[in-house]
Write a protein that holds these residues in place. Structure first.
Motif, PDB file in Angstrom:
ATOM      1  N   GLN A   1      20.764   6.306  17.693  1.00  0.00           N
ATOM      2  CA  GLN A   1      21.141   7.577  18.311  1.00  0.00           C
ATOM      3  C   GLN A   1      21.216   8.699  17.288  1.00  0.00           C
ATOM      4  N   ALA A   2      21.160   8.367  16.028  1.00  0.00           N
ATOM      5  CA  ALA A   2      21.331   9.338  14.937  1.00  0.00           C
ATOM      6  C   ALA A   2      20.252  10.413  14.985  1.00  0.00           C
ATOM      7  N   THR A   3      20.648  11.599  14.536  1.00  0.00           N
ATOM      8  CA  THR A   3      19.740  12.736  14.425  1.00  0.00           C
ATOM      9  C   THR A   3      19.702  13.198  12.972  1.00  0.00           C
TER      10      THR A   3
ATOM     11  N   GLU B   1      20.651  16.005  12.011  1.00  0.00           N
ATOM     12  CA  GLU B   1      21.924  16.691  11.776  1.00  0.00           C
ATOM     13  C   GLU B   1      23.030  15.686  11.440  1.00  0.00           C
ATOM     14  N   ASP B   2      23.011  14.528  12.093  1.00  0.00           N
ATOM     15  CA  ASP B   2      23.995  13.485  11.752  1.00  0.00           C
ATOM     16  C   ASP B   2      23.848  13.086  10.289  1.00  0.00           C
ATOM     17  N   PHE B   3      22.604  12.905   9.836  1.00  0.00           N
ATOM     18  CA  PHE B   3      22.387  12.531   8.438  1.00  0.00           C
ATOM     19  C   PHE B   3      22.725  13.677   7.499  1.00  0.00           C
TER      20      PHE B   3
ATOM     21  N   ARG C   1      25.241  15.781   7.891  1.00  0.00           N
ATOM     22  CA  ARG C   1      26.697  15.691   7.734  1.00  0.00           C
ATOM     23  C   ARG C   1      27.078  14.478   6.883  1.00  0.00           C
ATOM     24  N   LEU C   2      26.428  13.343   7.143  1.00  0.00           N
ATOM     25  CA  LEU C   2      26.757  12.105   6.452  1.00  0.00           C
ATOM     26  C   LEU C   2      26.456  12.183   4.958  1.00  0.00           C
TER      27      LEU C   2
END
Length: 164
Positions: free
Chosen positions: A34-36, A38-40, A42-43
């Motif tokens: 489900q990751a995008t 944008e998620d990466f 932030r991570l």
């Protein structure tokens, strides 16, 4: 051999997601991704960042990556490096890239004062397990990974007064 390992940059977010999806497809778990980008972002590059990543390049082109984070061992009172993902494209395997990635992560772990590196592997993934044995890794017998997610996670978070 023309291998270069470099820290991922914000320009690599699409590449990181691509490699995560390729790994998930290999593991027949693509439906769980489900990751995008944008998620990466932030991570890997948020404040604070929660993880780190590197990109493996062979002859100037990306052929793999690794993503890791640090956790702790209360038993020895030291940090440990947890390898979340390592992936090398099928056409680039057999060139020592995986070994080079793990060696780089081992150097990072030692530089950070870590007492160990850990990761999980699917029990059916015989090629990866054989590779891990070849670099000296051993399974952690007697332990199983537990996961709390989705509705169960929300239900537990909402149950009871933690301060009471």
């Amino acid at each position: 051999m023309s291998l270069r390992l470099r820290d991922a940059t914000p320009d690599d977010l699409g590449l990181v997601l691509h490699f995560v999806r390729a790994l998930a497809e290999y593991e027949t778990l693509l439906h769980e991704v489900q990751a995008t980008e944008e998620d990466f972002r932030r991570l890997l590059f948020g404040n604070p960042s929660r993880a780190e990543a590197l990109v493996a390049e062979w002859e100037g082109g990306p052929v793999g990556f690794a993503l890791w984070y640090y956790s702790v061992s209360t038993f020895d009172g030291r940090a440990k490096l947890y390898v979340e993902d390592v992936y090398v494209t099928p056409e680039a395997r057999g060139r020592g890239i995986g070994r080079a990635i793990f060696a780089d992560l081992a150097r990072r772990a030692l530089a950070q004062g870590c007492s160990r590196m850990e990761w999980s592997v699917l029990d059916w993934n015989a090629p990866s397990i054989a590779f891990y044995r070849s670099i000296g890794a051993l399974p952690r017998e007697g332990w199983t990974l537990q996961r709390l997610t989705g509705e169960a996670l929300h239900a537990l978070a909402g149950s009871g007064d933690a301060h009471g």
